[in-house]
Write an enzyme that holds these catalytic residues in place. Structure first.
Site, PDB file in Angstrom:
ATOM      1  N   LYS A  41      48.134  27.152  11.357  1.00  8.47           N
ATOM      2  CA  LYS A  41      48.045  25.614  10.123  1.00  8.47           C
ATOM      3  C   LYS A  41      46.708  25.162  11.319  1.00  8.47           C
ATOM      4  CE  LYS A  41      51.695  23.519   8.154  1.00  8.47           C
ATOM      5  NZ  LYS A  41      53.191  22.775   8.996  1.00  8.47           N
ATOM      6  N   SER A 127      48.374  10.428  14.396  1.00 11.87           N
ATOM      7  CA  SER A 127      47.504  11.008  15.788  1.00 11.87           C
ATOM      8  C   SER A 127      46.099  11.602  14.419  1.00 11.87           C
ATOM      9  CB  SER A 127      48.252  11.611  15.849  1.00 11.87           C
ATOM     10  OG  SER A 127      49.554  11.902  16.453  1.00 11.87           O
TER      11      SER A 127
END
Ligand code: PNS
Length: 169
Positions: A41, A127
């Site tokens: 990722k 985030s």
């Protein structure tokens, strides 16, 4: 001994996350912060950086441990002998998604999910938004710990320099 797992990606950790971890640490004998690590990722911060970030941010919480994890969260709960998962909820949107996961996780191993309402001070903090706003030159001071802000500023500057050097990359 009561033990809960508090999972997340934490790319980067915010005061919203830390508020939930701190409150969970008052409810359980031990809280294991489980940082999702997955090399495939694309994150702003590496697995090791995110784990180190959480360790530093939680250093004053004596009953909080930080681990990295891959795979199923329910397996982590079994391995850690945890009775509960902790999730912070910022609002109804979070609930819809989290309730589905809570049901699936309960079905796997019977682990229960404890939802903590996010402190209103942090209800808009995510985030992803912190990265977006900071990346566009906005002010995110006070939304993440100061040392995280420094790491974020440095990383975004590195990325901007990389893009300037190789606009096609
Ligand atoms: O901070 P995030 O990105 O919302 O955290 C997501 C996380 C790590 C909690 C989620 O991706 C997850 O649970 N990953 C583990 C894989 C898993 O157990 N999937 C089944 C969910 S029902």
């Amino acid at each position: 001994m009561s033990r809960a797992v508090c999972p997340g990606t934490f790319d980067p950790v915010t005061h919203g996350h830390l508020d939930v971890v701190t409150r969970a640490a008052r409810l359980f004998d031990e809280v294991v912060v489980a940082v999702g690590v997955n090399p495939s990722k694309n994150r702003l911060f590496s697995d090791d950086e995110r784990i180190a970030m959480l360790e530093r941010a939680c250093a004053d919480l004596a009953n909080v441990r930080v681990i990295g994890f891959t795979g199923l969260l329910t397996d982590v709960c079994s391995e850690q002998d945890a009775q509960a998962l902790i999730k912070g909820l910022r609002g109804p949107g979070d609930y819809e998604y989290e309730a589905q996961m809570a049901g699936m996780n309960a079905r796997q191993t019977g682990v229960d999910t404890v939802f903590l309402p996010t402190d209103p001070r942090w209800s808009f903090v995510a985030s992803s938004l912190v990265k977006e706003v900071a990346g566009l030159g906005g002010d995110v001071r006070g939304l993440v710990p100061d040392f995280v802000l420094e790491m974020l500023t440095a990383r975004l500057a590195e990325r901007a320099a990389d893009r300037a050097a190789d606009p096609a990359g």
